[in-house]
Design a protein around this motif. Structure first.
Motif, PDB file in Angstrom:
ATOM      1  N   GLN A  82       0.830  -1.214   0.000  1.00 15.44           N
ATOM      2  CA  GLN A  82       0.000   0.000   0.000  1.00 15.44           C
ATOM      3  C   GLN A  82       0.863   1.262   0.000  1.00 15.44           C
ATOM      4  OE1 GLN A  82      -2.286  -1.295   3.475  1.00 15.44           O
ATOM      5  NE2 GLN A  82      -4.121  -0.746   2.306  1.00 15.44           N
ATOM      6  N   ALA A  83       1.897   1.259   0.804  1.00 12.27           N
ATOM      7  CA  ALA A  83       2.790   2.414   0.872  1.00 12.27           C
ATOM      8  C   ALA A  83       3.509   2.612  -0.460  1.00 12.27           C
ATOM      9  CB  ALA A  83       3.801   2.247   2.005  1.00 12.27           C
ATOM     10  N   ALA A  84       3.927   1.529  -1.092  1.00 11.52           N
ATOM     11  CA  ALA A  84       4.613   1.626  -2.383  1.00 11.52           C
ATOM     12  C   ALA A  84       3.677   2.193  -3.449  1.00 11.52           C
ATOM     13  CB  ALA A  84       5.143   0.266  -2.814  1.00 11.52           C
ATOM     14  N   LEU A  85       2.428   1.759  -3.447  1.00  9.67           N
ATOM     15  CA  LEU A  85       1.454   2.305  -4.401  1.00  9.67           C
ATOM     16  C   LEU A  85       1.244   3.801  -4.166  1.00  9.67           C
ATOM     17  CD1 LEU A  85      -1.178  -0.573  -4.474  1.00  9.67           C
ATOM     18  CD2 LEU A  85       0.181   0.225  -6.409  1.00  9.67           C
ATOM     19  N   GLY A  86       1.095   4.185  -2.893  1.00  7.49           N
ATOM     20  CA  GLY A  86       0.906   5.597  -2.558  1.00  7.49           C
ATOM     21  C   GLY A  86       2.096   6.449  -2.954  1.00  7.49           C
TER      22      GLY A  86
END
Length: 185
Positions: free
Chosen positions: A16-20
């Motif tokens: 999720q953090a990588a996508l954000g």
């Protein structure tokens, strides 16, 4: 890619953090490239560095506020790393290259390719790190991996290790493709 290694390490332990972070970098690059291209002839050479940083920082601040309003859990995962986009060598280099008198279509294409490439690398590293290091995907535990997870992969060492492996694979693929193109000519 190596200019963006800090982002990869900061945001690749969780998908999720990588996508954000990937979306934030991509949007920052697009907006900054467009504005820098439009203003490059107006900004004197001695003022370009501070002007570029000011423009990039402004866009990063806007993106950070929008993400805080709509995706606070992602901003919490990214922490201070979201703000470091403002001084990213990747965004600065891309904006500076695009501002060298090229047309807007070239700038958009360059920013898109660079941003998507960086986002894909972040997502691939995050997928590997989360799967192997935390035995989960998107925070959901994977039961059969629980006994086989390697916690060190979820930490900073694992981030650098996975980035090195992914970089080696990408370089091998790209070098192989370049060799084939040279042989065809």
């Amino acid at each position: 890619l190596m200019l963006g290694a800090g982002f990869v390490m900061a945001s690749s332990s969780n998908l999720q953090a990588a996508l954000g972070m990937g979306v934030a970098v991509l949007v920052s690059m697009l907006l900054a490239s467009l504005v820098l291209t439009a203003l490059c002839k107006v900004i004197p050479a001695y003022a370009q560095l501070p002007a570029y940083l000011l423009i990039i920082t402004g866009f990063v601040s806007i993106i950070s506020m929008l993400m805080q309003a709509w995706f606070p859990e992602v901003v919490e995962m990214l922490g201070i790393h979201l703000a470091t986009i403002a001084v990213s060598a990747v965004i600065y280099r891309s904006g500076e290259e695009n501002a060298e008198g090229k047309d807007n279509i070239f700038c958009i294409k360059t920013a898109l390719v660079t941003g998507v490439y960086l986002a894909v690398i972040m997502i691939v590293c995050a997928l590997i790190r989360e799967f192997i290091g935390s035995a989960s995907i998107f925070g959901q535990p994977i039961e059969f991996m629980a006994n086989y997870k390697i916690s060190a992969i979820a930490g900073a060492f694992g981030g650098y290790l996975i980035l090195a492996v992914v970089t080696a694979i990408v370089n091998t693929i790209l070098n192989g493709r370049n060799s084939e193109e040279k042989e065809d000519k």
